[in-house]
Every structure is written in structure tokens, then in C-alpha cells.
Design a protein around this motif. Sequence first.
Motif, PDB file in Angstrom:
ATOM      1  N   LYS A  43       0.827  -1.206   0.000  1.00 60.52           N
ATOM      2  CA  LYS A  43       0.000   0.000   0.000  1.00 60.52           C
ATOM      3  C   LYS A  43       0.860   1.254   0.000  1.00 60.52           C
ATOM      4  CE  LYS A  43      -3.984  -2.063   2.351  1.00 60.52           C
ATOM      5  NZ  LYS A  43      -4.807  -2.085   3.580  1.00 60.52           N
TER       6      LYS A  43
ATOM      7  N   LEU B  61       2.269   1.751  -3.549  1.00 55.40           N
ATOM      8  CA  LEU B  61       1.252   2.164  -4.510  1.00 55.40           C
ATOM      9  C   LEU B  61       0.737   3.569  -4.235  1.00 55.40           C
ATOM     10  CD1 LEU B  61      -0.922  -1.027  -5.076  1.00 55.40           C
ATOM     11  CD2 LEU B  61       0.460   0.182  -6.768  1.00 55.40           C
ATOM     12  N   SER B  62       0.739   3.978  -2.972  1.00 54.19           N
ATOM     13  CA  SER B  62       0.245   5.317  -2.639  1.00 54.19           C
ATOM     14  C   SER B  62       1.094   6.404  -3.284  1.00 54.19           C
ATOM     15  CB  SER B  62       0.224   5.510  -1.116  1.00 54.19           C
ATOM     16  OG  SER B  62       1.541   5.475  -0.587  1.00 54.19           O
TER      17      SER B  62
ATOM     18  N   ARG C 142      -4.904   7.090  -6.249  1.00 51.37           N
ATOM     19  CA  ARG C 142      -6.037   6.377  -5.673  1.00 51.37           C
ATOM     20  C   ARG C 142      -5.851   6.164  -4.182  1.00 51.37           C
ATOM     21  NH1 ARG C 142      -6.576   0.967  -9.096  1.00 51.37           N
ATOM     22  NH2 ARG C 142      -7.788   0.438  -7.247  1.00 51.37           N
ATOM     23  N   ASN C 143      -6.970   5.904  -3.520  1.00 51.54           N
ATOM     24  CA  ASN C 143      -6.941   5.533  -2.109  1.00 51.54           C
ATOM     25  C   ASN C 143      -6.569   4.051  -2.017  1.00 51.54           C
ATOM     26  OD1 ASN C 143      -7.372   4.984   0.551  1.00 51.54           O
ATOM     27  ND2 ASN C 143      -9.463   5.781   0.645  1.00 51.54           N
ATOM     28  N   THR C 144      -5.418   3.750  -1.439  1.00 49.90           N
ATOM     29  CA  THR C 144      -4.952   2.366  -1.355  1.00 49.90           C
ATOM     30  C   THR C 144      -5.235   1.727   0.002  1.00 49.90           C
ATOM     31  OG1 THR C 144      -2.741   3.059  -0.627  1.00 49.90           O
ATOM     32  CG2 THR C 144      -3.108   2.847  -3.001  1.00 49.90           C
TER      33      THR C 144
ATOM     34  N   LEU D 194      -7.683  -1.282  -0.089  1.00 50.45           N
ATOM     35  CA  LEU D 194      -7.455  -2.339  -1.078  1.00 50.45           C
ATOM     36  C   LEU D 194      -7.149  -3.671  -0.406  1.00 50.45           C
ATOM     37  CD1 LEU D 194      -5.288  -0.556  -3.815  1.00 50.45           C
ATOM     38  CD2 LEU D 194      -7.669  -1.284  -3.995  1.00 50.45           C
TER      39      LEU D 194
ATOM     40  N   LEU E  14      -4.665  -4.999  -4.565  1.00 49.56           N
ATOM     41  CA  LEU E  14      -3.281  -4.526  -4.661  1.00 49.56           C
ATOM     42  C   LEU E  14      -2.590  -5.138  -5.876  1.00 49.56           C
ATOM     43  CD1 LEU E  14      -2.270  -4.731  -0.885  1.00 49.56           C
ATOM     44  CD2 LEU E  14      -2.467  -2.641  -2.249  1.00 49.56           C
TER      45      LEU E  14
ATOM     46  N   ALA F  49      -3.939  -3.435  -9.003  1.00 58.79           N
ATOM     47  CA  ALA F  49      -3.435  -2.064  -9.087  1.00 58.79           C
ATOM     48  C   ALA F  49      -1.970  -2.044  -9.510  1.00 58.79           C
ATOM     49  CB  ALA F  49      -3.603  -1.358  -7.748  1.00 58.79           C
ATOM     50  N   CYS F  50      -1.182  -2.993  -9.003  1.00 55.11           N
ATOM     51  CA  CYS F  50       0.226  -3.050  -9.394  1.00 55.11           C
ATOM     52  C   CYS F  50       0.374  -3.385 -10.867  1.00 55.11           C
ATOM     53  CB  CYS F  50       0.967  -4.076  -8.543  1.00 55.11           C
ATOM     54  SG  CYS F  50       2.687  -4.313  -9.053  1.00 55.11           S
TER      55      CYS F  50
ATOM     56  N   THR G  12      -0.316  -0.376 -12.836  1.00 59.18           N
ATOM     57  CA  THR G  12       0.763   0.598 -12.657  1.00 59.18           C
ATOM     58  C   THR G  12       2.005   0.191 -13.424  1.00 59.18           C
ATOM     59  OG1 THR G  12      -0.086   1.113 -10.442  1.00 59.18           O
ATOM     60  CG2 THR G  12       2.158   1.812 -10.948  1.00 59.18           C
TER      61      THR G  12
END
Length: 318
Positions: free
Chosen positions: A126, A129-130, A135-137, A140, A145, A148-149, A152
Motif C-alpha cells: 500500500k 502504490l500510494s 487512488r486511495n490504497t 485495497l 493490490l 493495481a500493481c 501501474t
Amino acid sequence: MNDLLVLLSQHPTLLAMWGALALHWLLPIPASIHPLLIWQQIAIQLAARVNKATDTPRQRILSGALAWSMMWMTILILLIAFYQLVWIDSLFHLVLLWIALGWRDSRRFSHNFIQAYSREDKASCKAQLSVALNRNTDTLSLLGLGKACAETQLLSYGRQVAAVLFWYAVAGGFGAILYRLAVSLARCWSPSRKQYQYFGLPAVRILATLDIVPLRLLAVAISVGKNSRDAFRGLREQGENWQLPGPGWLLTATGHKLQLALGGPAIYDTSKLERPRLGGRIAPAALHLSQIDRLIQQRLWAWVALQSVCMFLMGSLL
């Protein structure tokens, strides 16, 4: 050997590209002193002054367009002015491409996240990713996660490497650095943040236009090879479903090629945004994130080789 050196000297733009790549890997610019960090800080300060909550949505969109034009055109004018003072053109373009590239940073993020994800270290995932996402992680799950990774990884490599190299081929170091500055503005003023809901629209729309060709070319490059039929079928069926045309192709091609589930709902600030679901049905695990990294690394080196050949042939013809 002498013939090779003479041949390379006749293609200074190509030589500058390889020099910038070598310099980028051997002598990376520390994030704390990177010129793009200063650029982002200026962008945030400017937005704080001209993005007024009391203005109408139309006024805020206009303010965003004017602010984007002022920042981008200022850098363009400065680059043109400095260019008049340089003695070696290729060295100037080399430095600009060196600043614009983010290959090493993308690789480091991918490697560090995969290690943390394989340990199921949610706190570390988190935190990483933050920094990379708007986005609000905090909410997640482990599955979220991983997705999202994966997104990204693809967009980071696509925008900080493939698209930078593409615009370098089109407009030299000017194209590479100006594109990367456009990426930074779209990130700083992302409409996913409530205060930039209207102000950031021009920056995102301009970036979407600049992204279309390079990211779609990278999506095609990813689709080629194993499972290419699934990847190209996915592009036909879902390629246009995403909000942005370039990233949409990139996520769709990778998702279908590796049968990974990408996209889906995401929380920005406190609002839940319903995004299309792309790709297959497999939830990304650490193994799949490693596959994405390996796949895109291979395609990027192939991109460099093919672009080198094209630039060499164009230089020979001209």
C-alpha cells in the motif's frame, strides 16, 4: 571498427538515444533532485492559485487549459533559447532524453512491489502504490493490490519508456521531455482528485491524445507471440471500453494475453468509480506480476532495437 565509428557518427540522433539509455542505467538521476520533481511542485503551487472552488466548471476547465499552456510553453521557449547556445546538438538531445526516461524507476518499483506482494506484506504494498497512484490504497485487499500493481506496471513502462522513446524518434529530445512533462501535469492535476475534477480535464485530454499512438503500438507488440489470437480478439472486443484509448489497449492486450483480470471498480478520494473489467479471469498473483514485468521488458528491448533500425534507415535516406 573505424568504419563502424564513422557510420555511427553519421547518425547522431541514434547515437544520442543509445547514449541516453546507457547513461540512464549507469548514472540514474536521484528522485530527490530530479527536475521533474521541481516541475510537479510548481504545478501544484500554480493550481493552488488559479483553481478556485468558487468558479464554475467551465471557468475551471478554462483555467486548467491556460495553466497547462503557460507551463508547457514556458519550457518549450526555454529549451529553444538554450538550444541556440549548444555546440553539440546530439549531446543536448541526449541530456533531454536522459532526464525524460523513467525505465529504471519503473523497474525498481516493479521489483520491490513483487517482493513485498510475494510475502503478502500489505502495508509495504500500500505504501508503494500510494506514491505511484492517485487512488486511495488503504481499503485495497490483497487482490486489489495485485490488480493495481499490474496496471501501474503497464502504464509506468508504457509512458516512461515506450512513449518517451516514440516522441524522441518524432521530435528528438524536445519531444521526449515535453511529453514527460505532459505526463507529470496530468498526474499532478488528475481529475480523479476532487479539487481537480474540472481543472485537470485539459491536461488529461492532451495526454490521452499524445498516448494513443505509442501505447497502442506497445499493446500490439505485447500481443504478438504466444496467445496472440486471444490478445488481438480482446483488443477488438474490449480495446475501446476503457476511459482513455491508449491505456485501454495496453491493459486489454496484456490481460487477454496472460488471462489476467484487470480494471474494475476503484476508489478515488472517497468516491467509488466504476471502471470496465478487462482481460481474463485470473486474479494477479506475484507470479503473474513477474510475468508482466518480464514480458514488457522483452518488448521494450525489442522496441529499442526496432526503433534503432528505423532511425538508422531514415538517417541514411535523408
